[in-house]
Design an enzyme around this catalytic site. Structure first.
Site, PDB file in Angstrom:
ATOM      1  CG  ASN A  45      -0.474  -0.289   2.509  1.00 30.35           C
ATOM      2  OD1 ASN A  45       0.594  -0.872   2.660  1.00 30.35           O
ATOM      3  ND2 ASN A  45      -1.197   0.125   3.531  1.00 30.35           N
ATOM      4  CB  ILE A  46       1.690   3.606  -2.366  1.00 30.13           C
ATOM      5  CG1 ILE A  46       2.613   2.409  -2.685  1.00 30.13           C
ATOM      6  CG2 ILE A  46       2.431   4.931  -2.551  1.00 30.13           C
ATOM      7  CD1 ILE A  46       3.010   2.292  -4.143  1.00 30.13           C
ATOM      8  CD  GLU A  47      -1.444   4.729   4.451  1.00 30.73           C
ATOM      9  OE1 GLU A  47      -0.942   5.562   5.229  1.00 30.73           O
ATOM     10  OE2 GLU A  47      -2.179   3.787   4.831  1.00 30.73           O
ATOM     11  CB  CYS A 102      -8.358  -4.654  -4.093  1.00 29.69           C
ATOM     12  SG  CYS A 102      -7.264  -3.267  -3.726  1.00 29.69           S
ATOM     13  CB  CYS A 159     -10.643  -2.766  -0.043  1.00 29.37           C
ATOM     14  SG  CYS A 159     -10.102  -2.013  -1.588  1.00 29.37           S
ATOM     15  CB  CYS A 161      -5.117  -1.480  -1.916  1.00 32.68           C
ATOM     16  SG  CYS A 161      -6.469  -0.704  -1.035  1.00 32.68           S
ATOM     17  CD  GLU A 192      -5.209  -6.030  -1.415  1.00 35.65           C
ATOM     18  OE1 GLU A 192      -4.663  -4.907  -1.323  1.00 35.65           O
ATOM     19  OE2 GLU A 192      -6.001  -6.457  -0.571  1.00 35.65           O
TER      20      GLU A 192
HETATM   21  N1  THU Z   1      -5.316  -1.516   2.331  1.00 34.62           N
HETATM   22  C1  THU Z   1      -4.730  -2.335   1.424  1.00 34.62           C
HETATM   23  O1  THU Z   1      -3.573  -2.116   1.028  1.00 34.62           O
HETATM   24  N2  THU Z   1      -5.424  -3.399   0.977  1.00 34.62           N
HETATM   25  C2  THU Z   1      -6.695  -3.719   1.376  1.00 34.62           C
HETATM   26  O2  THU Z   1      -7.297  -4.610   0.803  1.00 34.62           O
HETATM   27  C3  THU Z   1      -7.296  -2.995   2.487  1.00 34.62           C
HETATM   28  C4  THU Z   1      -6.678  -1.678   2.806  1.00 34.62           C
HETATM   29  C5  THU Z   1      -4.558  -0.357   2.849  1.00 34.62           C
HETATM   30  C6  THU Z   1      -5.046   0.980   2.383  1.00 34.62           C
HETATM   31  C7  THU Z   1      -4.524   1.883   3.483  1.00 34.62           C
HETATM   32  O3  THU Z   1      -3.186   2.241   3.195  1.00 34.62           O
HETATM   33  C8  THU Z   1      -4.531   1.007   4.722  1.00 34.62           C
HETATM   34  O4  THU Z   1      -4.621  -0.330   4.258  1.00 34.62           O
HETATM   35  C9  THU Z   1      -5.678   1.280   5.667  1.00 34.62           C
HETATM   36  O5  THU Z   1      -6.899   1.207   5.012  1.00 34.62           O
END
Ligand code: THU
Length: 135
Positions: free
Chosen positions: A45-47, A92, A89, A56, A58
């Site tokens: 994940n890259i915020e 994804c 999620c 996300c 995935e």
């Molecule tokens: N996140 C994912 O990378 N994959 C998921 O399927 C659920 C959520 C990440 C997004 C965000 O950076 C952090 O988890 C909190 O939601």
């Protein structure tokens, strides 16, 4: 998939989790996407400070693989920092459904490497795909 193959893919997802860029949630997620040819693509994940553009793990893995020309996938493993199995999620799930078959295994692991396996179609039944755009 054999148990050793599943565990190997979960281990790859743990490696991917190391790359997570999570200054806001501090919640790391890693994904390992296995192609039918046996290659593994990592994603994390890259915020973003604006939150919404966050990508996300995935989707990072899928987009990296598709960019490299991959179109056929055998499985994906996902792991996070949670004690609970990490399920993809909704966004994804939709992205996976664009490229992966309905019976593809989605391996949802927790921080201890324990996992549950679901098929993609169980995670997103009656998904909208290009078939739904046929006239
Ligand atoms: N996140 C994912 O990378 N994959 C998921 O399927 C659920 C959520 C990440 C997004 C965000 O950076 C952090 O988890 C909190 O939601």
């Amino acid at each position: 998939m054999k148990e050793n193959e599943i565990k190997a893919l979960v281990d790859e997802a743990f490696l991917a989790r190391e790359r997570a860029y999570v200054p806001y949630s501090h919640f790391r997620v890693g994904a390992a996407l296995l192609t039918k040819q046996g290659r593994v693509y990592h994603g994390c994940n890259i915020e973003n400070a604006s939150y919404t553009p966050t990508n996300c793990a995935e989707r990072t893995a899928v987009f990296k693989a598709v960019y490299e020309g991959e179109r056929e996938f055998a499985a994906i493993a996902i792991v996070s920092d949670s004690k609970n199995p990490t399920a993809p999620c909704g966004v994804c799930r939709q992205v996976l459904a664009e490229f992966c078959e309905a019976d593809m295994p989605v391996i949802c692991a927790n921080r201890d490497g324990e996992y549950e396996i679901m098929t993609l179609s169980a995670l997103i039944p009656m998904v909208f795909t290009k078939k739904d755009m046929e006239e």
